[in-house]
Design an enzyme around this catalytic site. Sequence first.
Site, mmCIF file in Angstrom:
data_model
loop_
_atom_site.group_PDB
_atom_site.id
_atom_site.type_symbol
_atom_site.label_atom_id
_atom_site.label_comp_id
_atom_site.label_asym_id
_atom_site.label_seq_id
_atom_site.Cartn_x
_atom_site.Cartn_y
_atom_site.Cartn_z
ATOM 1 N N ASP A 71 23.647 30.381 50.250
ATOM 2 C CA ASP A 71 23.351 31.395 51.518
ATOM 3 C C ASP A 71 24.529 32.324 51.562
ATOM 4 O OD1 ASP A 71 21.722 31.737 53.909
ATOM 5 O OD2 ASP A 71 23.611 31.351 54.842
ATOM 6 N N THR A 104 19.758 37.166 53.501
ATOM 7 C CA THR A 104 21.119 37.699 53.605
ATOM 8 C C THR A 104 22.018 38.157 52.640
ATOM 9 O OG1 THR A 104 21.756 35.448 53.324
ATOM 10 C CG2 THR A 104 21.383 36.314 55.900
ATOM 11 N N THR A 105 21.332 37.548 51.095
ATOM 12 C CA THR A 105 21.775 37.864 49.953
ATOM 13 C C THR A 105 21.554 39.330 49.532
ATOM 14 O OG1 THR A 105 22.377 35.569 49.390
ATOM 15 C CG2 THR A 105 22.604 36.886 47.639
ATOM 16 N N ASP A 408 16.771 28.854 57.747
ATOM 17 C CA ASP A 408 16.207 29.903 57.000
ATOM 18 C C ASP A 408 14.577 29.952 57.103
ATOM 19 O OD1 ASP A 408 18.960 31.037 56.695
ATOM 20 O OD2 ASP A 408 18.873 30.597 54.578
#
Length: 540
Positions: A71, A104-105, A408
């Site tokens: 994550d 988020t990446t 998520d």
Amino acid sequence: MDGPASVARGNGMSKESDGFLSRVSERAKSTRLGNITAARSVADAVRTSLGPRGMDKMVQTETGDVLVTNDGATILEKMNVQHPAAKTLVQLSKAQDIEAGDGTTSVVVICGALLEASLELLEIGIHPTIISECFQIGLDKSLGVLESMSTPVDLENREELVRAASTSLNSKVVAQHASLLAPLSVDAVLSIAGDERQGADLRNIRVVKKLAGTVDETELIPGLLLNQTAESGASGPTRIEKAKIALIQFQLSPPKTDMENSVVVQDYAAMDRILKEERTYILQLVKKIKATGANVLLIQKSILRDAVTDLSLHFLAKVKIMAVTDIERDEIEFISKTLDCVPIASPEALSADKLGKAELVEEVSFGSEKVVKVTGISTTPDKPKTVSVLLRGSSQMVLDEAERSIHDAMCVVRCLVKKRAMIPGGAAPEMEVSVQLAKLAKQLPGHQGFCVGKYAKALEVIPYTLAENAGLNPIEIVTELRKLHAEGLQTYGINVKKGTVTDIGEEQVVMPLLVFTSALSLATEAVRMILKIDDIVMTR
């Protein structure tokens, strides 16, 4: 005679001015290069964890704890980042986590690619302000392209929502459990969204982690789960039907002085009198509680003195009242909202109308672990609904990663409740936006066309990285994907499982529109901000 001297002085001032401007320009270039290099190094650190075949990172904290995750937000949060520009990417990942919960990446990788494109433009002499404005043009066009290729979502179609949640979970450590966790996440979010489906506050979902069993034994509880256990030392009840629940914030123990004082008792008669007074005081408290009709007590943890004593537990057991102690202060709001009860701060405030009601309160065992489960809760229709998730796992690392993965997946469903549109996954939207921007760049004049073209090229970093992390030939895959999108096949993307380019729409690999629009907007905004910085000023 004055003429040549004036000219000489003027030339000297001109040279001095040119030297000053040159030094300022060099300092600005050096600052931008340092900022871009630092930010790109952060993006490169998480790039290998992108996609379903991305690598995991093992993070060791200062306390020696170890966590395994892919994550992006968690990895960056744990990293010890010192450079101010690099910290911008950490904050960028947090912002994406708050806005969309997923991607988020991706947002950090896109930002790194845009910064690399910016550096190339700066090196050929294009002014940062022009680059910034052209990137905004590229973003505006991109959002329009994404809207046009999105499809509306019907929240009543549960299968569609499960597919979107599964796509999010496929890149996680617990991907093999997606068939269980995806439907669970959908049901949890839809439960708290209400009948009107106007919004979902994930704070109304409580996740209780228990180190026993496997992730497959995770379940959704339409009620309240408490990590604490029932006090059974004095043979008190551990199961109550038709429960009336009091949430109290005062102590069932003898009062103490406000200051640290010592009371010296010199004879047995005085000691007996003190014990008798304490007994009478606690007995009166228990009688007040019983008079309200309460048969379950949830007692907040106390700092100043013991919340309960052996004597108070004995009296509660005698009158068949179940006691659950050590309720944390930050749990009070969720519990009161779930049970539709009012926290009671003092014995004088005890009354029947402040109690919550439930069909059953019982202590449940899972091997050596225990939880208190409250089901059949009766609440008023206008109150927000809450649910609890019992998360099981074989180790603490698995539990922590499963919790992040479920969060998520829930965020993905929340995105669809907020903005009811989906787009294909598998890097299809990134390539479609890149192809359309490349066409626009050819129509724009001068610097604008060149900068927008670089913006379009930078977006190809997502399909390139997906292919690279999956062990495929990234050049072949990206070239084929670009060719198909140029022919108008919008839904074609990288099928990691088959190792080729396929119609991702038919494969049912979908993601919320909000995840990618948010990532693209935040990444572009961060790049524009970094480009505008020409100096770093240190303060004491």
